[in-house]
Design a protein around this motif. Structure first.
Motif, short mmCIF file in Angstrom:
data_model
loop_
_atom_site.label_atom_id
_atom_site.label_comp_id
_atom_site.label_asym_id
_atom_site.label_seq_id
_atom_site.Cartn_x
_atom_site.Cartn_y
_atom_site.Cartn_z
N VAL A 4 15.08 8.44 3.38
CA VAL A 4 14.41 7.91 2.20
C VAL A 4 15.46 7.79 1.09
O VAL A 4 16.20 8.74 0.82
CB VAL A 4 13.24 8.80 1.74
CG1 VAL A 4 12.49 8.13 0.59
CG2 VAL A 4 12.28 9.10 2.89
N CYS A 8 12.40 5.28 -3.80
CA CYS A 8 11.18 6.12 -3.72
C CYS A 8 10.99 6.99 -4.96
O CYS A 8 9.85 7.31 -5.33
CB CYS A 8 11.24 7.00 -2.48
SG CYS A 8 9.83 8.10 -2.26
N CYS A 11 8.18 6.80 -7.69
CA CYS A 11 7.14 5.90 -7.16
C CYS A 11 6.26 6.65 -6.18
O CYS A 11 5.09 6.85 -6.39
CB CYS A 11 7.78 4.69 -6.51
SG CYS A 11 8.62 3.61 -7.69
N LYS A 12 6.85 7.07 -5.04
CA LYS A 12 6.16 7.90 -4.05
C LYS A 12 4.84 7.28 -3.60
O LYS A 12 3.77 7.86 -3.77
CB LYS A 12 5.96 9.31 -4.63
CG LYS A 12 5.97 10.40 -3.58
CD LYS A 12 6.17 11.79 -4.13
CE LYS A 12 4.96 12.35 -4.84
NZ LYS A 12 5.10 13.80 -5.12
N TYR A 13 4.91 6.13 -2.99
CA TYR A 13 3.70 5.45 -2.53
C TYR A 13 3.01 6.16 -1.37
O TYR A 13 1.80 5.99 -1.16
CB TYR A 13 4.01 4.00 -2.17
CG TYR A 13 4.13 3.14 -3.41
CD1 TYR A 13 2.99 2.69 -4.06
CD2 TYR A 13 5.37 2.83 -3.97
CE1 TYR A 13 3.07 1.93 -5.21
CE2 TYR A 13 5.46 2.07 -5.12
CZ TYR A 13 4.31 1.63 -5.74
OH TYR A 13 4.40 0.89 -6.89
N THR A 14 3.74 6.89 -0.58
CA THR A 14 3.25 7.72 0.55
C THR A 14 2.61 6.95 1.72
O THR A 14 2.04 7.57 2.62
CB THR A 14 2.28 8.86 0.11
OG1 THR A 14 1.03 8.32 -0.30
CG2 THR A 14 2.88 9.72 -0.98
N ASP A 15 2.72 5.63 1.75
CA ASP A 15 2.22 4.88 2.93
C ASP A 15 2.99 5.32 4.19
O ASP A 15 2.48 5.22 5.29
CB ASP A 15 2.43 3.39 2.73
CG ASP A 15 1.69 2.87 1.52
OD1 ASP A 15 0.57 2.39 1.68
OD2 ASP A 15 2.26 2.96 0.41
N CYS A 16 4.21 5.76 3.99
CA CYS A 16 5.07 6.12 5.11
C CYS A 16 4.59 7.33 5.90
O CYS A 16 4.81 7.41 7.10
CB CYS A 16 6.49 6.39 4.59
SG CYS A 16 6.54 7.62 3.25
N LEU A 32 10.12 11.75 -1.78
CA LEU A 32 9.90 12.26 -0.43
C LEU A 32 11.21 12.20 0.33
O LEU A 32 12.05 11.37 0.06
CB LEU A 32 8.91 11.39 0.36
CG LEU A 32 7.43 11.37 0.06
CD1 LEU A 32 6.71 10.77 1.26
CD2 LEU A 32 6.88 12.71 -0.25
N CYS A 49 6.81 1.22 3.91
CA CYS A 49 7.12 1.42 2.49
C CYS A 49 7.06 0.09 1.75
O CYS A 49 7.81 -0.83 2.05
CB CYS A 49 8.50 2.05 2.31
SG CYS A 49 8.90 2.26 0.56
N PRO A 50 6.17 -0.04 0.74
CA PRO A 50 6.01 -1.31 0.04
C PRO A 50 7.22 -1.69 -0.81
O PRO A 50 7.34 -2.84 -1.24
CB PRO A 50 4.78 -1.08 -0.83
CG PRO A 50 4.70 0.39 -1.03
CD PRO A 50 5.26 1.01 0.22
N ILE A 51 8.12 -0.75 -1.05
CA ILE A 51 9.28 -1.06 -1.89
C ILE A 51 10.61 -0.83 -1.13
O ILE A 51 11.66 -0.67 -1.74
CB ILE A 51 9.26 -0.27 -3.21
CG1 ILE A 51 9.11 1.23 -2.94
CG2 ILE A 51 8.11 -0.77 -4.09
CD1 ILE A 51 9.24 2.08 -4.21
N ALA A 53 12.14 1.56 0.65
CA ALA A 53 13.00 2.70 0.33
C ALA A 53 13.54 3.41 1.57
O ALA A 53 14.37 4.31 1.45
CB ALA A 53 12.22 3.71 -0.52
N ILE A 54 13.09 3.01 2.77
CA ILE A 54 13.46 3.74 3.99
C ILE A 54 14.44 2.91 4.83
O ILE A 54 14.19 1.73 5.10
CB ILE A 54 12.21 4.08 4.82
CG1 ILE A 54 11.23 4.90 3.98
CG2 ILE A 54 12.60 4.84 6.08
CD1 ILE A 54 9.91 5.21 4.69
FE1 F3S Z 1 8.47 6.69 -0.95
FE2 F3S Z 1 8.00 4.37 0.13
FE3 F3S Z 1 7.15 6.52 1.32
S1 F3S Z 1 7.96 4.84 -2.05
S2 F3S Z 1 6.72 7.87 -0.37
S3 F3S Z 1 9.26 5.99 0.98
S4 F3S Z 1 6.07 4.61 1.17
#
Ligand code: F3S
Ligand code: SF4
Length: 106
Positions: A4, A8, A11-16, A32, A49-51, A53-54
């Protein structure tokens, strides 16, 4: 393993987290990380991840190499997260901002 990276933070969208078959995501206050000793390289989290980050460890964006060691270090200190939750309140404003490593909370 997968890593990650900076986007992230804050933001921490947590879809992952919900797609990981081996529960290797660990949660800190505003970021995360993935435990590199548990990740089986299944690739499922990367498109979630919508942005974006991974990344695979060998393909992290230039200048973000420090996140490889940060994932390894912080995954040992932070608890596992397996259930999606709301993103951080100002996630939209922080998307894609450079230099977020300076506001990483431990
Ligand atoms: Fe972070 Fe993307 Fe997961 S913003 S929490 S790596 S969905
Ligand atoms: Fe989990 Fe697969 Fe992502 Fe590794 S690549 S963190 S095993 S979902």
């Amino acid at each position: 393993p997968f890593v990650v990276t900076e986007n992230c933070i804050k933001c921490k969208y947590t879809d992952c987290v919900e797609v990981c078959p081996v529960d290797c995501f660990h949660e800190g206050p505003n970021f995360l990380v993935i435990d590199p000793d548990e990740c089986i390289d299944c690739t499922l989290c990367e498109p979630e991840c919508p942005i974006n980050a991974i990344y695979p460890e060998d393909d992290v964006p230039a200048g973000q190499e420090a996140f490889v060691a940060l994932n390894a270090e912080l995954s040992k200190a932070w608890p596992v997260i397996t259930t999606r939750k709301d993103p951080l309140p100002d996630a939209k404003e922080w998307e894609g901002k450079p230099g977020k490593i300076d506001v990483l909370e431990r």
